[in-house]
Design an enzyme around this catalytic site. Sequence first.
Site, mmCIF file in Angstrom:
data_model
loop_
_atom_site.group_PDB
_atom_site.id
_atom_site.type_symbol
_atom_site.label_atom_id
_atom_site.label_comp_id
_atom_site.label_asym_id
_atom_site.label_seq_id
_atom_site.Cartn_x
_atom_site.Cartn_y
_atom_site.Cartn_z
ATOM 1 N N SER A 102 39.768 27.331 50.254
ATOM 2 C CA SER A 102 40.037 28.722 49.964
ATOM 3 C C SER A 102 38.826 29.497 50.236
ATOM 4 O O SER A 102 38.040 28.871 51.274
ATOM 5 C CB SER A 102 40.156 28.646 48.301
ATOM 6 O OG SER A 102 41.026 29.842 47.995
ATOM 7 N N HIS A 107 32.336 42.555 49.613
ATOM 8 C CA HIS A 107 32.289 43.744 50.448
ATOM 9 C C HIS A 107 31.381 44.769 49.839
ATOM 10 O O HIS A 107 31.672 44.982 48.229
ATOM 11 C CB HIS A 107 33.690 44.170 50.899
ATOM 12 C CG HIS A 107 34.576 43.184 51.585
ATOM 13 N ND1 HIS A 107 34.216 42.694 52.705
ATOM 14 C CD2 HIS A 107 35.652 42.588 50.932
ATOM 15 C CE1 HIS A 107 35.345 42.002 53.060
ATOM 16 N NE2 HIS A 107 35.851 41.622 51.875
ATOM 17 N N CYS A 130 41.813 26.536 44.859
ATOM 18 C CA CYS A 130 42.927 25.941 44.757
ATOM 19 C C CYS A 130 42.557 24.527 44.036
ATOM 20 O O CYS A 130 41.143 24.182 44.180
ATOM 21 C CB CYS A 130 43.649 25.259 46.039
ATOM 22 S SG CYS A 130 44.323 26.943 46.990
#
Length: 251
Positions: A102, A107, A130
């Site tokens: 994963s 950002h 996961c």
Amino acid sequence: MKRLKLYGFNNLTKALSFNIYDVCYAETSAEQQAYIDYIDEQYNADRLTDILLHVTEMIGAHVLNVSKQDYDPQGASVTCLIAEQQLARYGSDTLVAHLDKSHVTVHTYPEFHPENHLATFRVDIDVATCGEITPLSTLDYLISSFDSDVITMDYRVRGFTRDIHGNKVYLDHPVHSIQDYIASPTLAKYDVDDMNVPHANLFHTRMRLKDLPLENYVFDMDLTDVSSLKKEQMLAALHVEMEEIFHGTGV
């Protein structure tokens, strides 16, 4: 917590979206730009990478790949591909793949309002895992890693796995509220509100800092000669901005 006995592997997907907002009062366009430049330097791609690597370590995952970028004129992004277990390597080019890969991403979005003398820095972090790994244990660290005036968090568990009897399991760990995974001293600093949909395994929490000492919210500005009325107006503008972000209102 007792470990769930499964038939096969755990293929639940757990996604945490963590968003923080830091607000600053900047009187002039030069002050606003100076704040943006400062934030852009403080939270550059290298520092953000260090934060994500620590998050990955906290959840017990392994980093497979890191991609990072500083943008012009401002902002940065980092993406880490992660796995619950290290990948086995055979020879120079062959990898044994796992189904638990994963990612963790961050950002940044520095920006300023052209009319109300405010600059805002937003950070979006997404942790998708996961299997048994859950990212909720990282929240206190993430909150402390940034100047977090307003925070919104979403946690969602998707899919299902099966126990040893073949029964579908849609949630493998107890979750009543995201607040349960944040330390009490941290929560005490914020006004906190939940909007949860437990039957859909969807949990939302938003937080707004209670105390706003004005000296913490000015950049390159001397408050010594600022009148009491002006200080009240400045604080009012900060309160309105944070209130709008907290409730998702305003223009």
